[in-house]
Scaffold this motif. Sequence first.
Motif, PDB file in Angstrom:
ATOM      1  N   TYR A 102     -15.972   7.112  26.235  1.00 32.52           N
ATOM      2  CA  TYR A 102     -14.882   7.980  26.678  1.00 32.52           C
ATOM      3  C   TYR A 102     -15.257   8.850  27.867  1.00 32.52           C
ATOM      4  O   TYR A 102     -14.401   9.554  28.401  1.00 32.52           O
ATOM      5  CB  TYR A 102     -14.372   8.804  25.490  1.00 32.52           C
ATOM      6  CG  TYR A 102     -13.530   7.955  24.578  1.00 32.52           C
ATOM      7  CD1 TYR A 102     -12.159   7.846  24.772  1.00 32.52           C
ATOM      8  CD2 TYR A 102     -14.114   7.195  23.564  1.00 32.52           C
ATOM      9  CE1 TYR A 102     -11.382   7.025  23.967  1.00 32.52           C
ATOM     10  CE2 TYR A 102     -13.356   6.372  22.757  1.00 32.52           C
ATOM     11  CZ  TYR A 102     -11.979   6.285  22.964  1.00 32.52           C
ATOM     12  OH  TYR A 102     -11.222   5.456  22.175  1.00 32.52           O
ATOM     13  N   LEU A 103     -16.508   8.780  28.295  1.00 38.04           N
ATOM     14  CA  LEU A 103     -16.876   9.378  29.576  1.00 38.04           C
ATOM     15  C   LEU A 103     -16.255   8.562  30.715  1.00 38.04           C
ATOM     16  O   LEU A 103     -16.012   9.085  31.802  1.00 38.04           O
ATOM     17  CB  LEU A 103     -18.396   9.428  29.703  1.00 38.04           C
ATOM     18  CG  LEU A 103     -18.992  10.192  30.865  1.00 38.04           C
ATOM     19  CD1 LEU A 103     -18.547  11.652  30.886  1.00 38.04           C
ATOM     20  CD2 LEU A 103     -20.520  10.114  30.827  1.00 38.04           C
ATOM     21  N   LYS A 104     -15.994   7.281  30.431  1.00 38.91           N
ATOM     22  CA  LYS A 104     -15.238   6.381  31.323  1.00 38.91           C
ATOM     23  C   LYS A 104     -15.776   6.374  32.754  1.00 38.91           C
ATOM     24  O   LYS A 104     -15.042   6.582  33.720  1.00 38.91           O
ATOM     25  CB  LYS A 104     -13.755   6.741  31.308  1.00 38.91           C
ATOM     26  CG  LYS A 104     -13.094   6.534  29.950  1.00 38.91           C
ATOM     27  CD  LYS A 104     -11.606   6.810  29.973  1.00 38.91           C
ATOM     28  CE  LYS A 104     -10.986   6.523  28.612  1.00 38.91           C
ATOM     29  NZ  LYS A 104      -9.528   6.812  28.596  1.00 38.91           N
ATOM     30  N   VAL A 105     -17.059   6.088  32.848  1.00 40.69           N
ATOM     31  CA  VAL A 105     -17.691   6.049  34.168  1.00 40.69           C
ATOM     32  C   VAL A 105     -17.081   4.974  35.047  1.00 40.69           C
ATOM     33  O   VAL A 105     -17.036   5.108  36.276  1.00 40.69           O
ATOM     34  CB  VAL A 105     -19.216   5.824  34.007  1.00 40.69           C
ATOM     35  CG1 VAL A 105     -19.903   5.726  35.353  1.00 40.69           C
ATOM     36  CG2 VAL A 105     -19.821   6.961  33.193  1.00 40.69           C
ATOM     37  N   ARG A 106     -16.574   3.905  34.435  1.00 39.48           N
ATOM     38  CA  ARG A 106     -15.972   2.824  35.227  1.00 39.48           C
ATOM     39  C   ARG A 106     -14.772   3.308  36.041  1.00 39.48           C
ATOM     40  O   ARG A 106     -14.373   2.667  37.015  1.00 39.48           O
ATOM     41  CB  ARG A 106     -15.545   1.680  34.315  1.00 39.48           C
ATOM     42  CG  ARG A 106     -14.436   2.046  33.331  1.00 39.48           C
ATOM     43  CD  ARG A 106     -14.144   0.913  32.354  1.00 39.48           C
ATOM     44  NE  ARG A 106     -13.119   1.279  31.390  1.00 39.48           N
ATOM     45  CZ  ARG A 106     -13.348   1.948  30.272  1.00 39.48           C
ATOM     46  NH1 ARG A 106     -14.586   2.326  29.991  1.00 39.48           N
ATOM     47  NH2 ARG A 106     -12.373   2.244  29.437  1.00 39.48           N
ATOM     48  N   ASN A 107     -14.194   4.450  35.642  1.00 39.97           N
ATOM     49  CA  ASN A 107     -13.039   4.992  36.376  1.00 39.97           C
ATOM     50  C   ASN A 107     -13.432   6.043  37.410  1.00 39.97           C
ATOM     51  O   ASN A 107     -12.560   6.557  38.115  1.00 39.97           O
ATOM     52  CB  ASN A 107     -12.044   5.621  35.387  1.00 39.97           C
ATOM     53  CG  ASN A 107     -11.422   4.594  34.452  1.00 39.97           C
ATOM     54  OD1 ASN A 107     -11.363   3.412  34.767  1.00 39.97           O
ATOM     55  ND2 ASN A 107     -10.969   5.036  33.288  1.00 39.97           N
ATOM     56  N   TRP A 108     -14.718   6.357  37.489  1.00 37.39           N
ATOM     57  CA  TRP A 108     -15.140   7.382  38.436  1.00 37.39           C
ATOM     58  C   TRP A 108     -15.018   6.896  39.877  1.00 37.39           C
ATOM     59  O   TRP A 108     -15.249   5.720  40.173  1.00 37.39           O
ATOM     60  CB  TRP A 108     -16.599   7.768  38.184  1.00 37.39           C
ATOM     61  CG  TRP A 108     -16.821   8.614  36.974  1.00 37.39           C
ATOM     62  CD1 TRP A 108     -15.898   8.939  36.012  1.00 37.39           C
ATOM     63  CD2 TRP A 108     -18.056   9.216  36.571  1.00 37.39           C
ATOM     64  NE1 TRP A 108     -16.484   9.712  35.038  1.00 37.39           N
ATOM     65  CE2 TRP A 108     -17.800   9.902  35.351  1.00 37.39           C
ATOM     66  CE3 TRP A 108     -19.331   9.238  37.104  1.00 37.39           C
ATOM     67  CZ2 TRP A 108     -18.800  10.609  34.680  1.00 37.39           C
ATOM     68  CZ3 TRP A 108     -20.336   9.943  36.441  1.00 37.39           C
ATOM     69  CH2 TRP A 108     -20.065  10.622  35.243  1.00 37.39           C
ATOM     70  N   LYS A 109     -14.689   7.825  40.747  1.00 40.07           N
ATOM     71  CA  LYS A 109     -14.727   7.562  42.179  1.00 40.07           C
ATOM     72  C   LYS A 109     -16.104   7.979  42.697  1.00 40.07           C
ATOM     73  O   LYS A 109     -16.875   8.644  41.997  1.00 40.07           O
ATOM     74  CB  LYS A 109     -13.624   8.344  42.882  1.00 40.07           C
ATOM     75  CG  LYS A 109     -12.220   7.951  42.412  1.00 40.07           C
ATOM     76  CD  LYS A 109     -11.156   8.808  43.079  1.00 40.07           C
ATOM     77  CE  LYS A 109      -9.760   8.432  42.570  1.00 40.07           C
ATOM     78  NZ  LYS A 109      -8.709   9.299  43.156  1.00 40.07           N
ATOM     79  N   THR A 110     -16.408   7.601  43.912  1.00 39.10           N
ATOM     80  CA  THR A 110     -17.732   7.893  44.460  1.00 39.10           C
ATOM     81  C   THR A 110     -18.073   9.376  44.368  1.00 39.10           C
ATOM     82  O   THR A 110     -19.182   9.758  43.982  1.00 39.10           O
ATOM     83  CB  THR A 110     -17.825   7.432  45.922  1.00 39.10           C
ATOM     84  OG1 THR A 110     -17.611   6.019  45.978  1.00 39.10           O
ATOM     85  CG2 THR A 110     -19.194   7.754  46.521  1.00 39.10           C
ATOM     86  N   GLY A 111     -17.106  10.231  44.687  1.00 37.14           N
ATOM     87  CA  GLY A 111     -17.349  11.668  44.637  1.00 37.14           C
ATOM     88  C   GLY A 111     -17.671  12.170  43.243  1.00 37.14           C
ATOM     89  O   GLY A 111     -18.405  13.159  43.084  1.00 37.14           O
ATOM     90  N   ASP A 112     -17.147  11.493  42.219  1.00 37.59           N
ATOM     91  CA  ASP A 112     -17.415  11.904  40.842  1.00 37.59           C
ATOM     92  C   ASP A 112     -18.884  11.682  40.479  1.00 37.59           C
ATOM     93  O   ASP A 112     -19.480  12.484  39.751  1.00 37.59           O
ATOM     94  CB  ASP A 112     -16.521  11.135  39.872  1.00 37.59           C
ATOM     95  CG  ASP A 112     -15.036  11.410  40.096  1.00 37.59           C
ATOM     96  OD1 ASP A 112     -14.703  12.543  40.492  1.00 37.59           O
ATOM     97  OD2 ASP A 112     -14.227  10.490  39.880  1.00 37.59           O
ATOM     98  N   PHE A 113     -19.467  10.595  40.975  1.00 35.01           N
ATOM     99  CA  PHE A 113     -20.885  10.340  40.722  1.00 35.01           C
ATOM    100  C   PHE A 113     -21.751  11.447  41.326  1.00 35.01           C
ATOM    101  O   PHE A 113     -22.684  11.934  40.688  1.00 35.01           O
ATOM    102  CB  PHE A 113     -21.303   8.987  41.306  1.00 35.01           C
ATOM    103  CG  PHE A 113     -20.838   7.800  40.510  1.00 35.01           C
ATOM    104  CD1 PHE A 113     -21.585   7.336  39.445  1.00 35.01           C
ATOM    105  CD2 PHE A 113     -19.654   7.149  40.835  1.00 35.01           C
ATOM    106  CE1 PHE A 113     -21.173   6.233  38.711  1.00 35.01           C
ATOM    107  CE2 PHE A 113     -19.232   6.051  40.109  1.00 35.01           C
ATOM    108  CZ  PHE A 113     -19.986   5.588  39.050  1.00 35.01           C
TER     109      PHE A 113
END
Length: 253
Positions: A87-98
Amino acid sequence: MQILLSCAKTMRDASTVKPPFTTLPRFKDEAGQFALELRQWTTDKFKDALQCSPSIASETKLRYLRFFDEGQELPAVLSYFGQVFKYLKVRNWKTGDFYYAQSHLWITSFLYGLLRPMDRIHSYRLEGNISLEASGEKALFYFWRSRLTDLLLESVKADDGILLYLASEEMKLLFDRKRIRSELHVIQPHFFIMKDGRPKTIVIYTKTCRGAMAHYGICNRIRDPEDLKAFEHEGFTYTDQYGDNDHPNFCIL
């Protein structure tokens, strides 16, 4: 605001998510010393120490044997595969989120101490009550305590002094809780359902909400604890019952 999550016991060895960058763990050398010792353990010793099945013990033994193989690491945030990380759902992160997560999220680890999301790690399994020669015969909880306390305090103070504690209760043993509580502003949400007129904690829901709240905090760049009260997930919403500002409660009424 800095966020603290627990590691997960389940880990993956590959991911389809392409990270924009990676880093080295702060305590890479300590992890390597532990792994050198653990790779000498028998499968039966892993089974007894980890209180796990023979198949998990065999998998753990194999992972430590392969620990120093090149090209086998993944960023920590992609390595763990428990309910929180789903549910952290890293697959939905954008570059800025990383990039934002790298400077605002910490993940506990009995092998690596504290990890940033993009720290490259090997798959492993370990418990905090295990003592090793490399830990000075101390349980890992005690080996890590001063080291992790100092690092977490330094990081959170360099930000705004606010720690969003979304780790499990067990992980508090990795830190000097008195120092953490006295030197930081700690926000620790609770998640529950109402049953027979009373709040009841369901572990899987708590893990789900911890991951979802971490995702919410990272992707919305939350800095003010008051803004956490807008968090909603699968029926869980903020309630002013039973808690206070440092222990906000979210429930399904």
